[in-house]
Write a protein that holds these residues in place. Structure first.
Motif, short mmCIF file in Angstrom:
data_model
loop_
_atom_site.label_atom_id
_atom_site.label_comp_id
_atom_site.label_asym_id
_atom_site.label_seq_id
_atom_site.Cartn_x
_atom_site.Cartn_y
_atom_site.Cartn_z
N ARG A 3 -9.25 11.26 -5.24
CA ARG A 3 -8.09 11.62 -6.05
C ARG A 3 -6.83 11.03 -5.42
O ARG A 3 -6.42 11.40 -4.32
N LEU A 4 -6.22 10.10 -6.12
CA LEU A 4 -5.04 9.40 -5.64
C LEU A 4 -4.01 9.34 -6.75
O LEU A 4 -4.36 9.01 -7.90
N ALA A 57 3.16 9.14 -15.97
CA ALA A 57 2.96 10.57 -15.70
C ALA A 57 2.60 10.84 -14.26
O ALA A 57 2.63 11.97 -13.81
N GLU A 58 2.26 9.76 -13.50
CA GLU A 58 1.78 9.99 -12.14
C GLU A 58 2.76 9.53 -11.07
O GLU A 58 2.53 9.72 -9.90
N THR A 59 3.85 8.91 -11.47
CA THR A 59 4.70 8.31 -10.45
C THR A 59 5.43 9.36 -9.63
O THR A 59 5.37 9.36 -8.41
N GLY A 60 6.14 10.24 -10.29
CA GLY A 60 6.88 11.25 -9.56
C GLY A 60 8.00 10.68 -8.72
O GLY A 60 8.45 11.29 -7.77
N SER A 61 8.44 9.45 -9.00
CA SER A 61 9.49 8.83 -8.20
C SER A 61 10.27 7.86 -9.07
O SER A 61 9.85 7.50 -10.15
N THR A 62 11.40 7.45 -8.56
CA THR A 62 12.20 6.47 -9.25
C THR A 62 11.82 5.08 -8.80
O THR A 62 10.90 4.90 -8.03
N GLY A 63 12.58 4.13 -9.27
CA GLY A 63 12.25 2.75 -8.96
C GLY A 63 12.23 2.46 -7.47
O GLY A 63 11.46 1.67 -6.99
N VAL A 87 0.86 -1.18 0.00
CA VAL A 87 0.00 0.00 0.00
C VAL A 87 0.90 1.23 0.00
O VAL A 87 1.86 1.30 0.76
N ALA A 88 0.59 2.18 -0.85
CA ALA A 88 1.42 3.37 -1.00
C ALA A 88 0.80 4.56 -0.28
O ALA A 88 -0.36 4.52 0.16
N ALA A 89 1.59 5.63 -0.17
CA ALA A 89 1.04 6.89 0.33
C ALA A 89 0.10 7.47 -0.72
O ALA A 89 0.05 7.01 -1.86
N ARG A 90 -0.62 8.49 -0.35
CA ARG A 90 -1.64 9.04 -1.26
C ARG A 90 -1.03 9.54 -2.56
O ARG A 90 -1.66 9.48 -3.62
N ASP A 91 0.24 10.01 -2.49
CA ASP A 91 0.89 10.51 -3.70
C ASP A 91 1.62 9.42 -4.48
O ASP A 91 2.29 9.69 -5.46
N GLY A 92 1.51 8.18 -3.99
CA GLY A 92 2.16 7.07 -4.67
C GLY A 92 3.50 6.69 -4.11
O GLY A 92 4.10 5.72 -4.54
N GLY A 93 3.98 7.44 -3.10
CA GLY A 93 5.27 7.14 -2.52
C GLY A 93 5.15 6.24 -1.32
O GLY A 93 4.13 5.60 -1.06
N CYS A 94 6.26 6.19 -0.56
CA CYS A 94 6.32 5.35 0.63
C CYS A 94 5.53 5.99 1.76
O CYS A 94 5.67 7.19 2.02
N PRO A 95 4.67 5.24 2.45
CA PRO A 95 3.94 5.81 3.58
C PRO A 95 4.89 6.36 4.63
O PRO A 95 5.92 5.75 4.93
N ALA A 96 4.57 7.51 5.17
CA ALA A 96 5.46 8.15 6.14
C ALA A 96 5.48 7.41 7.46
O ALA A 96 6.46 7.47 8.20
N SER A 97 4.41 6.71 7.79
CA SER A 97 4.31 6.02 9.07
C SER A 97 4.27 4.52 8.86
O SER A 97 3.47 4.00 8.08
N ASP A 98 5.16 3.81 9.53
CA ASP A 98 5.21 2.35 9.51
C ASP A 98 5.20 1.76 8.10
O ASP A 98 4.33 0.97 7.75
#
Length: 602
Positions: free
Chosen positions: A479-480, A571-577, A391-402
């Motif tokens: 919106r995710l 177009a939505e990732t905004g991150s690297t691998g 499960v990712a953070a809302r922006d598609g990145g790593c969740p900030a908590s746990d």
């Protein structure tokens, strides 16, 4: 004309033809005075000459004991349903002594099932399960031998090795009686296991619903259904699967050490000697003149008892009330025949009610475990915890908590998502993508047999969804990752213990740890590319690297662009691998400057 005598009897004489054989037959019929003998092919209550009579393989029992002139023809193992003459108070007391063989949570529901069966209207089954060698069949046999002393642990009337049609017919013929179906073990191939579970579903569901399988005659007309008409007792190492099936069955678990083997030996002597069967025969003799009155109050008294256990699953509550009512009638009988006192009856009632409630709580928990909505969340939690989904953070990145609790793993100080992306989280909100989450749950284990649309409804009915679409749909639009998605909105606690951070040896992210701690935990990690989990995908080696190169040796001050995350639009990732959160972007090693690893496997 061969049908005439079987259908109309020997008094119907067909005129003889020219043959001597035919004249002989007609002459015998003409001079004979055939006696009428009732031959019946089932157990249970029948009205004969206006009086209730209980049929068994050895004849019948009425208000005054054995009934003459009634013949019962039961084939095969059902021939074991043979009762002796009604016994006395000592036999009844010996039957009550069965309670001392094992804990009340086992023996009391079993004895209650024995005495509930002749009262009719049974819409449940009882299951006794546990590992092999702990005495399940022996306990079941003590209950079964109330209906015939020969039906011991090696001669129980039915087995799951029989066909579904055979079991259904046995359950129909064993009316107002206990029918033990022994040895439920889903061994063999998956197809064999499915066949066994299908047979159990057909038998137990039919008993719970009071319905049988519809059939057609050879001429295309409908034949009468033949539903189970007694109490079914299932024994085995497993419990038949399915939530609705388990709700129709009071499941009792026998554990190692539960059986008092000395007490069992004494009880087996009573059972083999016909003591238990004599006690039941006395009970049936007492019931015969009271049957209409007892049955007339059945619905009212069961409803009153069910009201005291309303917190349980509706079918579980009905089942426990039904057994308790049977136990109440048995105690009334024991008092009236002088086997126990009023004070003893009150103590036995409290003992029985307590034991039945304990059994019901366990059965209710088993029903909850098989609830499709809860099972879905357990499977999702398993997929996430094992690294097969994340499960990712809302922006598609790593969740900030746990992040470790949401399927992210630290590799050389960098957080990497594992498996397929099934949802997003922020704060206390969890948004699951229905299709990918359902696929991940199906691949994580067994027990999810409903389709996605039915699952949506179960989640909604179970109060697990935090919000609904104004149109009434179970999904909501949120919106995710830069666009609107229709998702299932749950609370982060929905996954329960399945998503607790218990896999610290895998993720290295403990609850409450800071990003700096995470880096320190993995500073000395040496994971070679040859040891990389298969779900990490294909790894592209950098210049100078080999498949056995430790991850932590190849770092550079520049991070590379390794393309979009798996399963996300470019177009939505905004991150690297490998997503590197701000709090863990640096990795300190000795006097070296802060560096980031490149060549992350995605």
């Amino acid at each position: 004309m061969d049908w005439v005598v079987p259908e109309l009897g020997p008094s119907a004489i067909v005129e003889a033809s020219r043959g001597a054989k035919d004249h002989t037959r007609a002459a015998i019929q003409a001079v004979s005075e055939p006696a009428e003998v009732r031959v019946l092919g089932q157990t249970g209550w029948r009205q004969i000459d206006g009086q209730w009579t209980y049929l068994h393989a050895g004849g019948a029992i009425g208000a005054h004991g054995p009934v003459d002139g009634v013949e019962v023809d039961l084939h095969g193992t059902l021939g074991g349903y043979t009762l002796p003459k009604p016994g006395g108070v000592e036999d009844v007391r010996a039957s009550l002594g069965m309670l001392d063989v094992a804990p009340d949570r086992i023996t009391l529901p079993l004895l209650a099932a024995v005495v509930r069966a002749p009262l009719g209207g049974v819409d449940m089954a009882v299951g006794l399960h546990g590992q092999t060698g702990i005495g399940k069949s022996e306990l079941a046999a003590l209950a079964q031998q109330h209906y015939g002393s020969v039906m011991d642990a090696r001669s129980l009337p039915a087995s799951w090795s029989s066909t579904a049609n055979s079991l259904e017919e046995q359950a129909f013929l064993a009316a107002d009686a206990l029918l033990t179906v022994d040895d439920f073990v889903a061994a063999g191939s998956p197809r064999d296991a499915d066949r066994l579970h299908g047979a159990a579903d057909r038998l137990i569901r039919g008993a719970g619903n009071g319905s049988g399988r519809g059939r057609m005659a050879k001429d295309g007309t409908l034949r009468a259904a033949r539903p189970a008409r007694g109490m079914i007792l299932v024994t085995g190492e497993e419990v038949p699967r399915g939530q609705s099936l388990r709700a129709r069955m009071m499941a009792l678990e026998a554990r190692r050490g539960d059986v008092d083997w000395d007490a069992l030996s004494s009880a087996q002597q009573h059972a083999a000697g016909g003591t238990y069967a004599a006690a039941l025969a006395a009970y049936l003799r007492w019931l015969a003149p009271h049957l209409d009155d007892v049955r007339g109050r059945r619905s009212e008294e069961i409803a009153a008892l069910r009201g005291q256990v309303s917190a349980l699953h509706r079918r579980t509550a009905t089942g426990i009330a039904s057994l308790a009512w049977g136990w109440k009638v048995w105690l009334r009988f024991a008092v009236e025949v002088g086997a126990i006192t009023d004070e003893q009856r009150d103590r036995l009632w409290e003992r029985g009610w307590t034991a039945l409630l304990a059994a019901a709580e366990a059965a209710n928990a088993a029903v909850g475990e098989t609830d499709p909505a809860k099972r879905f969340l357990v499977l999702i939690g398993s997929a996430v915890a094992s690294g097969r989904a994340h499960v990712a953070a809302r922006d598609g990145g790593c969740p900030a908590s746990d992040p470790g609790a949401w399927g992210w793993r630290s590799r050389d100080g960098l957080m990497t998502d594992m498996g397929a992306r099934i949802g997003w989280t922020e704060g206390e909100d969890l948004w699951l993508d229905p299709e990918s989450a359902y696929t991940a749950a199906k691949s994580a284990g067994e027990g999810l047999s409903i389709d996605l649309e039915a699952l949506r409804s179960r989640l909604s009915d179970g109060g697990l969804l935090q919000s609904h679409d104004p149109s009434g749909k179970t999904g909501v639009r949120v919106r995710l990752q830069g666009r609107q998605r229709r998702v299932l909105h749950l609370h982060t606690d929905a996954l329960g213990e399945a998503t607790e951070v218990r896999h610290r040896g895998v993720s290295g992210v403990a609850q409450g740890d800071s990003g700096r701690d995470t880096v320190r935990h993995h500073r000395d990690t040496r994971v070679s590319q040859g040891e990389m989990p298969s779900d990490q995908g294909e790894y592209h080696l950098n210049a100078g690297e080999t498949p056995e190169t430790p991850w932590s040796e190849y770092v550079t001050e520049d991070s590379g662009d390794f393309g979009p995350l798996e399963g996300l639009e470019g177009a939505e990732t905004g991150s690297t691998g490998a997503y590197t959160p701000a709090h863990s972007a640096q990795r300190v090693s000795g006097d070296s400057p802060a560096r980031q690893r490149v060549g992350v496997a995605r």
